[in-house]
Enzyme design. Structure first.
Site, PDB file in Angstrom:
ATOM      1  N   GLY A  11       0.825  -1.185  -0.126  1.00 33.33           N
ATOM      2  CA  GLY A  11       0.228   0.051   0.009  1.00 33.33           C
ATOM      3  C   GLY A  11       0.777   1.439  -0.130  1.00 33.33           C
ATOM      4  CG  ASN A  13       2.210   3.086  -6.096  1.00 32.07           C
ATOM      5  OD1 ASN A  13       2.544   4.083  -6.247  1.00 32.07           O
ATOM      6  ND2 ASN A  13       2.650   1.790  -5.887  1.00 32.07           N
ATOM      7  CG  MET A  91      -0.464  -8.361  -6.951  1.00 30.35           C
ATOM      8  SD  MET A  91       0.054  -7.309  -7.955  1.00 30.35           S
ATOM      9  CE  MET A  91       1.761  -7.699  -8.164  1.00 30.35           C
ATOM     10  NE  ARG A  92      -7.209 -12.247  -6.102  1.00 28.84           N
ATOM     11  CZ  ARG A  92      -7.154 -13.546  -6.106  1.00 28.84           C
ATOM     12  NH1 ARG A  92      -7.712 -14.099  -7.074  1.00 28.84           N
ATOM     13  NH2 ARG A  92      -6.623 -14.288  -4.939  1.00 28.84           N
ATOM     14  CG  ASN A 108      -2.381  -1.391 -12.672  1.00 29.79           C
ATOM     15  OD1 ASN A 108      -2.615  -1.336 -11.707  1.00 29.79           O
ATOM     16  ND2 ASN A 108      -1.832  -2.112 -13.709  1.00 29.79           N
ATOM     17  CG  HIS A 110       2.989  -2.575 -15.159  1.00 28.40           C
ATOM     18  ND1 HIS A 110       2.679  -3.983 -14.474  1.00 28.40           N
ATOM     19  CD2 HIS A 110       4.099  -2.941 -15.702  1.00 28.40           C
ATOM     20  CE1 HIS A 110       3.676  -4.825 -14.896  1.00 28.40           C
ATOM     21  NE2 HIS A 110       4.165  -4.602 -15.703  1.00 28.40           N
TER      22      HIS A 110
HETATM   23  C1  GAR Z   1       4.112  -1.620  -7.170  1.00 28.35           C
HETATM   24  O1  GAR Z   1       5.345  -1.476  -7.580  1.00 28.35           O
HETATM   25  C2  GAR Z   1       3.161  -1.813  -8.307  1.00 28.35           C
HETATM   26  O2  GAR Z   1       3.736  -1.143  -9.603  1.00 28.35           O
HETATM   27  C3  GAR Z   1       3.128  -3.235  -8.723  1.00 28.35           C
HETATM   28  O3  GAR Z   1       2.988  -3.632  -7.312  1.00 28.35           O
HETATM   29  C4  GAR Z   1       3.689  -2.866  -6.486  1.00 28.35           C
HETATM   30  C5  GAR Z   1       2.715  -2.381  -5.340  1.00 28.35           C
HETATM   31  O4  GAR Z   1       3.252  -1.713  -4.378  1.00 28.35           O
HETATM   32  N1  GAR Z   1       2.068  -3.547  -9.332  1.00 28.35           N
HETATM   33  C6  GAR Z   1       2.068  -4.603 -10.224  1.00 28.35           C
HETATM   34  O5  GAR Z   1       2.804  -5.227 -10.612  1.00 28.35           O
HETATM   35  C7  GAR Z   1       0.709  -4.850 -10.968  1.00 28.35           C
HETATM   36  N2  GAR Z   1       1.031  -5.450 -12.265  1.00 28.35           N
HETATM   37  P1  GAR Z   1       2.393  -1.051  -3.066  1.00 28.35           P
HETATM   38  O6  GAR Z   1       1.217  -2.064  -2.594  1.00 28.35           O
HETATM   39  O7  GAR Z   1       3.404  -0.479  -2.245  1.00 28.35           O
HETATM   40  O8  GAR Z   1       1.645   0.039  -3.625  1.00 28.35           O
END
Ligand code: GAR
Length: 204
Positions: A11, A13, A91-92, A108, A110
């Site tokens: 979390g 972001n 992640m879904r 989203n 990425h």
């Molecule tokens: C982030 O780096 C995001 O870009 C990635 O998961 C992480 C979540 O971090 N998302 C993906 O890979 C989606 N395909 P967070 O929970 O600390 O925000």
């Protein structure tokens, strides 16, 4: 701009968006956080910040939600008045009903410069491919895997001494700048989607 956040992990972001709103840099309100992972730190962060949060068990599938559970998500988001769905480490893969309910209003982030390195652990993919530059992308979500129109990207250099962990940490710093910036453009009505291309207007 009422935002609902979906996340499966730490979390950070979500926290970056929360801070941008607190500082007055982003005119928006996070009205709900949902996770498919019961013990995900994102839920604890929502609790600390006094934002309504919900754990919705994902059902029997690994990469997507059961249709009845997807309906529960939509119901919860609509009940909280969510206008924009923001995926932050979720992640879904979302399916049809979600797109009918929130068409063109799902974003989203990425950890790669799409269309390179779609899917899981994109920072590890970049290292294994020997890329010298990678980065992060904010994009609209469509029914493909990391395929929707791109809103903003930021490049990050891959260093010789990088491990997956150090590279991901640097990518996350960029993400924490980029996501609030992208949402600010949307809140200001400065985004125009033309097919696969996103045009950023100088004024609404
Ligand atoms: C982030 O780096 C995001 O870009 C990635 O998961 C992480 C979540 O971090 N998302 C993906 O890979 C989606 N395909 P967070 O929970 O600390 O925000």
């Amino acid at each position: 701009m009422k935002i609902g956040i979906l996340g499966s992990g730490r979390g950070t972001n979500f926290e970056a968006l929360f801070e941008a709103i607190q500082k007055g840099e982003l005119q928006a309100q996070i009205v709900l956080v949902i996770s498919d992972v019961e013990k995900a730190p994102i839920l604890e962060k929502a609790r600390i910040h006094k934002i309504p949060y919900l754990y919705l068990p994902p059902g029997k599938f690994k990469t997507y939600l059961e249709p009845s559970i997807e309906a529960d998500y939509i119901h919860a988001l609509q009940n909280h008045g969510v206008e924009w769905v923001v995926l932050a480490g979720y992640m879904r893969v979302l399916k049809g009903d979600f797109f009918r309910a929130y068409k063109g209003k799902i974003l989203n982030i990425h950890p790669s410069l799409l269309p390179a390195f779609r899917g899981l652990d994109a920072w590890r993919q970049a290292l294994e491919a020997g890329a010298k530059i990678t980065g992060c992308t904010v994009h609209f979500v469509d029914e493909g895997l990391d395929t929707g129109p791109i809103v903003l990207q930021e490049a990050v250099k891959v260093l010789d001494e990088d491990t997956p962990e150090t590279l991901h940490a640097r990518l996350q710093k960029a993400e924490h700048r980029l996501y609030p910036e992208a949402l600010k453009l949307i809140a200001e009505g400065r985004i125009l989607v033309k097919g696969r291309r996103v045009v950023i207007k100088n004024s609404p």
